[in-house]
Design an enzyme around this catalytic site. Structure first.
Site, mmCIF file in Angstrom:
data_model
loop_
_atom_site.group_PDB
_atom_site.id
_atom_site.type_symbol
_atom_site.label_atom_id
_atom_site.label_comp_id
_atom_site.label_asym_id
_atom_site.label_seq_id
_atom_site.Cartn_x
_atom_site.Cartn_y
_atom_site.Cartn_z
ATOM 1 N N LYS A 117 -59.358 110.851 75.954
ATOM 2 C CA LYS A 117 -58.743 111.785 76.901
ATOM 3 C C LYS A 117 -58.874 111.309 78.344
ATOM 4 O O LYS A 117 -59.936 110.844 78.750
ATOM 5 C CB LYS A 117 -59.401 113.157 76.727
ATOM 6 C CG LYS A 117 -58.898 114.251 77.636
ATOM 7 C CD LYS A 117 -57.396 114.437 77.615
ATOM 8 C CE LYS A 117 -56.820 114.647 76.237
ATOM 9 N NZ LYS A 117 -55.341 114.557 76.200
ATOM 10 N N GLN B 287 -59.292 121.162 77.232
ATOM 11 C CA GLN B 287 -59.943 121.117 75.909
ATOM 12 C C GLN B 287 -61.443 121.356 76.011
ATOM 13 O O GLN B 287 -62.061 121.886 75.090
ATOM 14 C CB GLN B 287 -59.700 119.745 75.245
ATOM 15 C CG GLN B 287 -58.298 119.498 74.770
ATOM 16 C CD GLN B 287 -57.488 118.739 75.807
ATOM 17 O OE1 GLN B 287 -57.721 118.867 77.003
ATOM 18 N NE2 GLN B 287 -56.535 117.957 75.358
ATOM 19 N N ARG C 209 -54.659 119.279 67.659
ATOM 20 C CA ARG C 209 -54.795 118.060 68.449
ATOM 21 C C ARG C 209 -56.151 117.452 68.113
ATOM 22 O O ARG C 209 -56.932 118.026 67.362
ATOM 23 C CB ARG C 209 -54.593 118.302 69.957
ATOM 24 C CG ARG C 209 -55.000 119.619 70.545
ATOM 25 C CD ARG C 209 -56.452 119.905 70.505
ATOM 26 N NE ARG C 209 -57.263 118.824 71.024
ATOM 27 C CZ ARG C 209 -58.545 118.667 70.785
ATOM 28 N NH1 ARG C 209 -59.196 119.528 69.992
ATOM 29 N NH2 ARG C 209 -59.222 117.659 71.290
ATOM 30 N N GLY C 210 -56.426 116.267 68.699
ATOM 31 C CA GLY C 210 -57.639 115.531 68.331
ATOM 32 C C GLY C 210 -57.253 114.504 67.278
ATOM 33 O O GLY C 210 -56.562 114.838 66.306
ATOM 34 N N ARG D 55 -47.008 111.755 68.404
ATOM 35 C CA ARG D 55 -47.926 111.372 69.488
ATOM 36 C C ARG D 55 -48.313 109.898 69.284
ATOM 37 O O ARG D 55 -48.740 109.509 68.198
ATOM 38 C CB ARG D 55 -49.177 112.276 69.484
ATOM 39 C CG ARG D 55 -48.820 113.747 69.699
ATOM 40 C CD ARG D 55 -50.035 114.582 70.029
ATOM 41 N NE ARG D 55 -50.538 114.255 71.349
ATOM 42 C CZ ARG D 55 -51.730 114.662 71.806
ATOM 43 N NH1 ARG D 55 -52.536 115.367 71.038
ATOM 44 N NH2 ARG D 55 -52.116 114.355 73.036
ATOM 45 N N ASP E 139 -59.517 108.099 70.669
ATOM 46 C CA ASP E 139 -58.197 108.181 70.024
ATOM 47 C C ASP E 139 -57.781 106.852 69.417
ATOM 48 O O ASP E 139 -57.021 106.809 68.458
ATOM 49 C CB ASP E 139 -57.156 108.667 71.024
ATOM 50 C CG ASP E 139 -57.399 110.133 71.326
ATOM 51 O OD1 ASP E 139 -58.236 110.427 72.204
ATOM 52 O OD2 ASP E 139 -56.805 110.975 70.636
HETATM 53 O O1 MRU Z 1 -54.735 115.240 73.639
HETATM 54 P P1 MRU Z 1 -55.797 115.537 72.615
HETATM 55 O O2 MRU Z 1 -56.429 116.877 72.800
HETATM 56 O O3 MRU Z 1 -55.308 115.291 71.227
HETATM 57 O O4 MRU Z 1 -56.924 114.453 72.915
HETATM 58 C C1 MRU Z 1 -58.080 114.487 72.150
HETATM 59 C C2 MRU Z 1 -59.102 113.526 72.581
HETATM 60 O O5 MRU Z 1 -58.918 112.738 73.487
HETATM 61 C C3 MRU Z 1 -60.361 113.488 71.757
HETATM 62 O O6 MRU Z 1 -61.446 113.161 72.545
HETATM 63 C C4 MRU Z 1 -60.199 112.447 70.646
HETATM 64 O O7 MRU Z 1 -59.028 112.669 69.924
HETATM 65 C C5 MRU Z 1 -61.345 112.441 69.723
HETATM 66 S S1 MRU Z 1 -61.341 113.804 68.656
HETATM 67 C C6 MRU Z 1 -62.584 113.680 67.528
#
Ligand code: MRU
Length: 351
Positions: A249, A197, A45-46, A88, A238
């Site tokens: 997030k 996370q 994820r990320g 996603r 994101d």
């Molecule tokens: O749902 P996730 O864990 O994929 O969400 C991740 C985030 O919101 C991070 O802050 C974002 O992707 C930046 S990662 C460098």
């Protein structure tokens, strides 16, 4: 540095982020469908990391193809791209990476490459996306470090670290950059309900790096700021819309509002691949809603009664007026973002 994701001849290998920090387990995806499932189920994820995973997944799918002609291969290729795109919806890096792979495929077909050559070309492009992401994070870290005071208490939300990228991290890249420049940094990591996370991943990465880390639950950041214990906030993103509105997030918006109330600078760190000039503002960013069980349960433990309704948006949008700067590999963008971001795509390096 942590190997978040890597390509092997017949697989895409990822550390299973659902299991950290209790277990360090690697998942071997042997088909494109397995990579897509890994993205959807948050093995990886990320935003930047899922872009890299999708690109490697596409390359793997085409490597596995039995097609002998490019016409059949093309049908397979576009089907795999659709599969990845359906995983996603919020992180634009996913679609950016798929588009890069599509451009490579089209260029290969245009010059009449063989199936073997196309397979090689797609593997190389996926690896390039991976390597460029690490380089971007390092550049972001170097630019962002200048914003960090010599003695800094930094609050971050979610995980924007090595695990969320191909390596080094965005928000955590800035923290690492500051530490590398000799600054004394302590970090407060919001636990980040419901997927945790912050508590599980950010704290794990930072503790491994020997960086002073304090985990707080999400409802504690206001009290912490009111006590004067936060100097700046740095988060990842994101998707950043053309006007600077930023999806990250869920809970990030709350932190940004609190930071404004306490006159604490709030920064976003993200690669250019997270900036989406085709999305005018935050209202147009699609926000993923995930399943109720993530909220009602932690591990096997049920927290909420059967019958309660659940709302589980994975992201929220922080309006641009709350953001002091957007740290990228091209430099730091300042308001008004509608102008600075647009200019940023036209320049190589900002002053
Ligand atoms: O749902 P996730 O864990 O994929 O969400 C991740 C985030 O919101 C991070 O802050 C974002 O992707 C930046 S990662 C460098």
């Amino acid at each position: 540095m942590l190997p978040t994701i890597a390509r092997e001849a017949d697989a895409v290998v990822m550390i299973d982020q659902r299991k950290l920090p209790a277990e360090e387990v690697y998942v071997r995806c042997r088909t494109a469908a397995e990579v897509a499932r890994a993205i959807k189920s948050m093995v990886i994820r990320g935003a930047p990391a899922i872009g890299v995973a999708a690109a490697m997944g596409i390359a793997l799918g085409i490597r596995n193809s039995k097609s002998t002609g490019t016409q059949k291969l093309a049908a397979e290729f576009y089907k795999i791209c659709e599969l990845m795109a359906a995983t996603r919806p919020t992180a634009v890096n996913l679609f950016w990476a798929i588009d890069r792979m599509k451009r490579e495929f089209a260029a290969a077909v245009e010059v009449g490459e063989s199936v073997d050559q196309i397979q090689d070309r797609l593997d190389q492009e996926a690896q390039l996306i991976h390597d460029e992401d690490v380089a971007s994070c390092r550049a972001m870290g170097a630019f962002g470090a200048d914003l960090v005071p010599a003695d800094a208490r930094i609050l971050t939300h979610c995980n924007a670290g090595a695990l969320a990228t191909a390596g080094y991290g965005t928000a955590l890249g800035v923290i690492r950059g500051a530490v590398e420049k000799g600054k004394r940094v302590v970090v407060f990591a919001d636990e980040t309900r419901p997927f945790l996370q912050g508590a599980r991943l950010t704290a794990w990465e930072l503790v491994r790096d020997g960086i002073d880390t304090t985990v707080i639950t999400d409802n504690m950041s206001g009290a912490l700021m009111r006590q004067g214990k936060v100097d700046l906030v740095i988060v990842g993103a994101d998707r950043i819309a053309a006007n600077g509105d930023t999806a990250n997030k869920v809970g990030t918006y709350t932190v940004a509002v609190l930071a404004r109330e306490h006159r604490i600078p709030f920064y976003v760190a993200a690669p250019m691949s997270t900036i989406d000039l085709n999305t005018a503002d935050g209202d147009h960013i699609p926000i993923e809603e995930r399943n109720a069980r993530e909220v009602t349960h932690v591990g096997g433990l049920q927290l909420a009664p059967d019958g309660a309704h659940v709302w589980n948006p994975a992201f929220d949008v922080t309006p641009h007026h709350l953001i002091a700067g957007i740290i990228t590999e091209r430099g730091i963008f300042r308001p008004p973002y509608a102008e600075s971001l647009k200019r940023g795509f036209e320049q190589v390096t900002l002053a």
